[in-house]
Design a protein around this motif. Structure first.
Motif, PDB file in Angstrom:
ATOM      1  N   CYS A 370       2.444 -26.600   3.511  1.00  0.00           N
ATOM      2  CA  CYS A 370       1.773 -26.289   2.101  1.00  0.00           C
ATOM      3  C   CYS A 370       2.055 -27.194   0.931  1.00  0.00           C
ATOM      4  O   CYS A 370       1.946 -27.027  -0.027  1.00  0.00           O
ATOM      5  N   GLY A 371       2.912 -28.244   1.450  1.00  0.00           N
ATOM      6  CA  GLY A 371       3.287 -29.343   0.363  1.00  0.00           C
ATOM      7  C   GLY A 371       2.226 -30.161   0.208  1.00  0.00           C
ATOM      8  O   GLY A 371       1.156 -30.320   0.512  1.00  0.00           O
ATOM      9  N   GLU A 372       2.602 -31.025  -1.070  1.00  0.00           N
ATOM     10  CA  GLU A 372       1.698 -32.198  -1.422  1.00  0.00           C
ATOM     11  C   GLU A 372       2.707 -33.093  -1.505  1.00  0.00           C
ATOM     12  O   GLU A 372       3.884 -33.370  -2.102  1.00  0.00           O
ATOM     13  N   ARG A 373       2.209 -34.455  -1.159  1.00  0.00           N
ATOM     14  CA  ARG A 373       2.945 -35.757  -1.279  1.00  0.00           C
ATOM     15  C   ARG A 373       3.348 -35.970  -2.777  1.00  0.00           C
ATOM     16  O   ARG A 373       4.371 -36.376  -2.899  1.00  0.00           O
ATOM     17  N   GLU A 374       2.410 -35.780  -3.817  1.00  0.00           N
ATOM     18  CA  GLU A 374       2.651 -36.370  -5.082  1.00  0.00           C
ATOM     19  C   GLU A 374       2.956 -35.219  -6.223  1.00  0.00           C
ATOM     20  O   GLU A 374       3.041 -35.412  -7.225  1.00  0.00           O
ATOM     21  N   ASP A 375       2.986 -33.864  -5.558  1.00  0.00           N
ATOM     22  CA  ASP A 375       3.181 -32.992  -6.663  1.00  0.00           C
ATOM     23  C   ASP A 375       4.297 -32.064  -5.936  1.00  0.00           C
ATOM     24  O   ASP A 375       4.173 -31.325  -5.182  1.00  0.00           O
ATOM     25  N   ILE A 376       5.512 -31.894  -6.858  1.00  0.00           N
ATOM     26  CA  ILE A 376       6.335 -30.853  -6.411  1.00  0.00           C
ATOM     27  C   ILE A 376       5.713 -29.242  -6.529  1.00  0.00           C
ATOM     28  O   ILE A 376       6.725 -28.348  -6.148  1.00  0.00           O
ATOM     29  N   HIS A 377       4.721 -29.190  -7.159  1.00  0.00           N
ATOM     30  CA  HIS A 377       4.129 -27.850  -7.496  1.00  0.00           C
ATOM     31  C   HIS A 377       2.928 -27.784  -6.619  1.00  0.00           C
ATOM     32  O   HIS A 377       1.841 -27.713  -7.123  1.00  0.00           O
ATOM     33  N   PRO A 378       2.906 -27.710  -5.243  1.00  0.00           N
ATOM     34  CA  PRO A 378       1.799 -27.333  -4.732  1.00  0.00           C
ATOM     35  C   PRO A 378       0.984 -26.117  -4.935  1.00  0.00           C
ATOM     36  O   PRO A 378       1.627 -25.130  -5.228  1.00  0.00           O
ATOM     37  N   ILE A 379      -0.304 -26.212  -5.031  1.00  0.00           N
ATOM     38  CA  ILE A 379      -1.123 -25.267  -5.519  1.00  0.00           C
ATOM     39  C   ILE A 379      -1.689 -24.104  -4.329  1.00  0.00           C
ATOM     40  O   ILE A 379      -2.217 -23.146  -4.814  1.00  0.00           O
ATOM     41  N   ASN A 380      -1.294 -24.540  -3.174  1.00  0.00           N
ATOM     42  CA  ASN A 380      -1.718 -23.671  -2.217  1.00  0.00           C
ATOM     43  C   ASN A 380      -0.792 -22.508  -1.914  1.00  0.00           C
ATOM     44  O   ASN A 380       0.172 -22.700  -0.929  1.00  0.00           O
ATOM     45  N   LYS A 381      -0.781 -21.445  -2.677  1.00  0.00           N
ATOM     46  CA  LYS A 381       0.123 -20.442  -2.639  1.00  0.00           C
ATOM     47  C   LYS A 381      -0.248 -19.345  -1.951  1.00  0.00           C
ATOM     48  O   LYS A 381       0.712 -18.517  -1.378  1.00  0.00           O
ATOM     49  N   LYS A 382      -1.450 -19.262  -1.422  1.00  0.00           N
ATOM     50  CA  LYS A 382      -1.843 -18.085  -0.652  1.00  0.00           C
ATOM     51  C   LYS A 382      -1.162 -17.888   0.808  1.00  0.00           C
ATOM     52  O   LYS A 382      -0.407 -16.703   1.045  1.00  0.00           O
ATOM     53  N   PRO A 383      -0.911 -18.926   1.612  1.00  0.00           N
ATOM     54  CA  PRO A 383      -0.204 -18.718   2.628  1.00  0.00           C
ATOM     55  C   PRO A 383       1.305 -18.571   2.604  1.00  0.00           C
ATOM     56  O   PRO A 383       1.761 -17.766   3.492  1.00  0.00           O
ATOM     57  N   VAL A 384       1.823 -19.054   1.571  1.00  0.00           N
ATOM     58  CA  VAL A 384       3.172 -18.734   1.243  1.00  0.00           C
ATOM     59  C   VAL A 384       3.493 -17.450   0.982  1.00  0.00           C
ATOM     60  O   VAL A 384       4.195 -16.715   1.792  1.00  0.00           O
ATOM     61  N   GLY A 385       2.566 -16.673   0.258  1.00  0.00           N
ATOM     62  CA  GLY A 385       2.830 -15.202  -0.110  1.00  0.00           C
ATOM     63  C   GLY A 385       2.528 -14.421   1.120  1.00  0.00           C
ATOM     64  O   GLY A 385       3.300 -13.387   1.314  1.00  0.00           O
ATOM     65  N   GLU A 386       1.267 -14.736   1.923  1.00  0.00           N
ATOM     66  CA  GLU A 386       0.995 -14.034   3.069  1.00  0.00           C
ATOM     67  C   GLU A 386       2.147 -14.235   4.080  1.00  0.00           C
ATOM     68  O   GLU A 386       2.352 -13.426   4.860  1.00  0.00           O
ATOM     69  N   ARG A 387       2.834 -15.275   4.235  1.00  0.00           N
ATOM     70  CA  ARG A 387       3.695 -15.504   5.268  1.00  0.00           C
ATOM     71  C   ARG A 387       5.122 -14.625   4.926  1.00  0.00           C
ATOM     72  O   ARG A 387       5.802 -14.103   5.718  1.00  0.00           O
ATOM     73  N   LEU A 388       5.273 -14.661   3.559  1.00  0.00           N
ATOM     74  CA  LEU A 388       6.399 -13.682   2.985  1.00  0.00           C
ATOM     75  C   LEU A 388       6.028 -12.200   3.433  1.00  0.00           C
ATOM     76  O   LEU A 388       6.954 -11.542   3.588  1.00  0.00           O
ATOM     77  N   ALA A 389       4.778 -11.842   3.377  1.00  0.00           N
ATOM     78  CA  ALA A 389       4.568 -10.317   3.606  1.00  0.00           C
ATOM     79  C   ALA A 389       4.701 -10.014   5.127  1.00  0.00           C
ATOM     80  O   ALA A 389       4.862  -9.175   5.648  1.00  0.00           O
ATOM     81  N   LEU A 390       4.332 -11.146   5.850  1.00  0.00           N
ATOM     82  CA  LEU A 390       4.497 -10.933   7.378  1.00  0.00           C
ATOM     83  C   LEU A 390       5.914 -10.769   7.836  1.00  0.00           C
ATOM     84  O   LEU A 390       6.225  -9.932   8.653  1.00  0.00           O
ATOM     85  N   LEU A 391       6.819 -11.678   7.113  1.00  0.00           N
ATOM     86  CA  LEU A 391       8.426 -11.403   7.192  1.00  0.00           C
ATOM     87  C   LEU A 391       8.609  -9.701   6.888  1.00  0.00           C
ATOM     88  O   LEU A 391       9.322  -9.210   7.683  1.00  0.00           O
ATOM     89  N   ALA A 392       8.184  -9.572   5.642  1.00  0.00           N
ATOM     90  CA  ALA A 392       8.415  -8.073   5.412  1.00  0.00           C
ATOM     91  C   ALA A 392       7.781  -6.885   6.184  1.00  0.00           C
ATOM     92  O   ALA A 392       8.557  -6.065   6.475  1.00  0.00           O
ATOM     93  N   LEU A 393       6.621  -7.295   6.616  1.00  0.00           N
ATOM     94  CA  LEU A 393       5.871  -6.287   7.687  1.00  0.00           C
ATOM     95  C   LEU A 393       6.766  -6.178   8.829  1.00  0.00           C
ATOM     96  O   LEU A 393       6.978  -5.029   9.338  1.00  0.00           O
ATOM     97  N   GLU A 394       7.049  -7.392   9.298  1.00  0.00           N
ATOM     98  CA  GLU A 394       8.055  -6.977  10.577  1.00  0.00           C
ATOM     99  C   GLU A 394       9.478  -6.638  10.606  1.00  0.00           C
ATOM    100  O   GLU A 394       9.955  -5.787  10.966  1.00  0.00           O
ATOM    101  N   GLN A 395      10.205  -7.311   9.486  1.00  0.00           N
ATOM    102  CA  GLN A 395      11.434  -7.090   9.439  1.00  0.00           C
ATOM    103  C   GLN A 395      11.808  -5.895   8.558  1.00  0.00           C
ATOM    104  O   GLN A 395      12.875  -5.218   8.765  1.00  0.00           O
ATOM    105  N   VAL A 396      10.978  -5.402   7.416  1.00  0.00           N
ATOM    106  CA  VAL A 396      11.515  -4.423   6.730  1.00  0.00           C
ATOM    107  C   VAL A 396      10.563  -3.017   6.790  1.00  0.00           C
ATOM    108  O   VAL A 396      11.186  -2.035   7.100  1.00  0.00           O
ATOM    109  N   TYR A 397       9.125  -3.264   7.301  1.00  0.00           N
ATOM    110  CA  TYR A 397       8.714  -2.055   7.422  1.00  0.00           C
ATOM    111  C   TYR A 397       8.128  -1.787   9.030  1.00  0.00           C
ATOM    112  O   TYR A 397       7.616  -0.831   9.407  1.00  0.00           O
ATOM    113  N   GLY A 398       8.902  -2.712   9.714  1.00  0.00           N
ATOM    114  CA  GLY A 398       8.867  -2.345  11.217  1.00  0.00           C
ATOM    115  C   GLY A 398       7.576  -2.311  11.828  1.00  0.00           C
ATOM    116  O   GLY A 398       7.238  -1.950  13.031  1.00  0.00           O
TER     117      GLY A 398
END
Length: 503
Positions: A370-398
């Motif tokens: 999800c990174g970008e070569r020239e920008d420390i602020h990559p704008i593709n945030k959707k997969p990052v947030g949704e992967r955090l959700a996957l972690l929570a769904l598995e590890q926290v919500y069972g």
């Protein structure tokens, strides 16, 4: 003069309170006065001591909207449209702070958004507390008092939400059907050392370098010189903000004016925003922490795992919950201003991986793709947030989902090739529709060279004609990498090296 009845600033209309646990509610009042708090048929009371009061509402299940009513000595405060659900604190620096309005696809999301069960509270950014005559905390960096309130996720408000936190919350609401409250407690540029108390740094012989370094920098502080630097910086910042507001991006926008002139009230000082921001949230009821940070600590990559262990432990102690979930994002790829092949970022990514191995109830999202070569602020945030959700769904919500990409398990050598096996492969490893890249191989010389690699089930075969007797492999080991190994769920493998020199 005795204090009138008040409740902490975090308790406003439209808030989300944590379901299923006793919920702290606190504020100020006249000494000895009885304070009663009512919600959803429950009532509790306490007395004000030393000007302050705190109660714990009994556990209430998800639902709403309700009213929270606080009464004392003939005075009352009514907080309306209160939901009970799960509350997550979204901490870190600029990539967590990054608003939905500036994320890839964000404006289109905002235009049609209507998520009444998603609420957001942004902790005011206070650099340094200078108690004025009115008793309010003032941000000396901006010269104004700050306040905040809970906002419902509507087109009017959603653009200012953390994009990562928005995509996380939306997915949890879809999958779990409970209201979600996000507390944004983050500030661009901050080191993890900014978010812990002084003693966490100074009591440790290695971590104290963060405090000692700042003390050395400001020991000869010159207020007159600082005033000149600050004025010049403010002019540059105003011009940057003007261009940004006009919609300019990339080279037309230019770089954010950096570094910021340093003073004793510098917002990036160690243990600074810990006191001016994080402590303002304690002990508001939480489900867990989300964290996206690390860019501000790549100059000390080898210390980062220790710093993060200390941060996680202390944050959990603040809430008196030693197992409170802590889910975080591994640094993505970044070209580091031309230093693409450097090791600072892969070493920090390794430190982040080590944290998950040492600290229970933690989880890490791999975001290398999800990174970008020239920008420390990559704008593709959707997969990052949704992967955090996957972690929570598995590890926290069972929930039965796969939240991890391929994880290196073991290495064997056969016929001049290194054969790597992986856990979390799903139905097999691949590189999508592209050749597999990102692998390097070495022999006992420890000089790594680019390698060829192919996927076979849950294994990857790696070789190079330059290395006849391989002994180790590394993957994605550069500041910027286009390494592309994924499992059958499309989740990426994180960078690693088979011969790790620390654990």
């Amino acid at each position: 003069m005795s204090k009138g009845l008040s409740v902490n600033a975090m308790f406003t209309d439209h808030m989300v309170l944590q379901r299923g646990v006793e919920v702290p509610v606190w504020g100020e009042g006249a000494d000895g006065a009885v304070v009663r708090v009512r919600c959803r048929g429950e009532q509790v009371e306490t007395r004000v001591e030393n000007g302050s009061w705190m109660i714990a509402l009994p556990s209430i299940e998800a639902g709403g909207p309700f009213e929270l009513i606080i009464e004392s000595e003939g005075h009352s405060i009514v907080i309306r449209d209160v939901l009970f659900g799960d509350v997550w604190l979204a901490g870190g620096q600029s990539n967590m702070e990054w608003p939905l309005s500036e994320a890839q696809g964000g404006p289109a999301e905002i235009e049609h958004i209507h998520l009444p069960n998603l609420r957001y509270y942004d902790v005011p950014k206070v650099a340094y507390e200078d108690r004025a005559a009115d008793g309010a905390a003032h941000d000396t960096a901006h010269g104004a008092a700050h306040s905040s309130s809970w906002k419902v996720c509507t087109p009017e408000h959603a653009g200012a939400f953390s994009a990562v936190a928005f995509y996380f919350a939306r997915q949890i609401i879809i999958e779990q059907g409970v209201p979600i409250g996000i507390i944004g407690c983050n500030w661009g540029g901050t080191s993890a050392s900014c978010w812990v108390p002084e003693h966490v740094l100074t009591d440790d012989s290695e971590l104290r370098i963060y405090a000692d370094e700042f003390i050395e920098i400001i020991k000869n502080f010159d207020p007159a010189a600082f005033a000149i630097e600050e004025a010049e910086h403010n002019v540059a910042l105003a011009e940057f903000n003007r261009k940004h507001a006009a919609g300019l991006r990339g080279k037309e926008l230019g770089d954010y004016p950096w570094p910021i002139p340093i003073s004793p009230s510098y917002f990036l000082r160690p243990y600074g925003v810990y006191g001016t921001m994080l402590l303002k949230v304690v002990p508001f009821g939480l489900k867990g922490f989300l964290y996206y940070q690390g860019e501000g600590d790549t100059h000390r990559s080898l210390l980062y795992d220790k710093l993060m262990e200390a941060l996680i432990g202390h944050w959990r102690a603040l809430w008196n919950q030693p197992k409170l979930p802590f889910l975080f994002v591994q640094l993505p790829a970044f070209g580091c201003n031309g230093n693409e092949l450097g090791e600072e970022w892969p070493l920090l990514r390794e430190s982040q991986l080590i944290v998950t191995e040492r600290v229970a109830n933690t989880g890490m999202v791999v975001a290398i793709d999800c990174g970008e070569r020239e920008d420390i602020h990559p704008i593709n945030k959707k997969p990052v947030g949704e992967r955090l959700a996957l972690l929570a769904l598995e590890q926290v919500y069972g929930q039965s989902v796969e939240s991890s990409g391929p994880v290196f398990h073991s290495l064997k050598i056969a016929d001049g090739k290194a054969i790597l096996s992986f856990d979390h492969s799903g139905e097999g490893l691949s590189a999508g529709d592209f050749p597999l890249t990102g692998f390097e191989i070495t022999d006992d010389s420890n000089v790594y060279v680019p390698a060829q690699a192919i996927c076979k089930g849950n294994e990857v075969e790696v070789w190079s004609e330059q290395v006849q007797q391989p002994s180790a492999v590394r993957y994605g080991w550069a500041n910027y990498t286009e390494a592309n190994l994924v499992n059958s769920f499309g989740l990426p493998a994180g960078p690693f090296r088979t011969k790790r020199v620390r654990t």
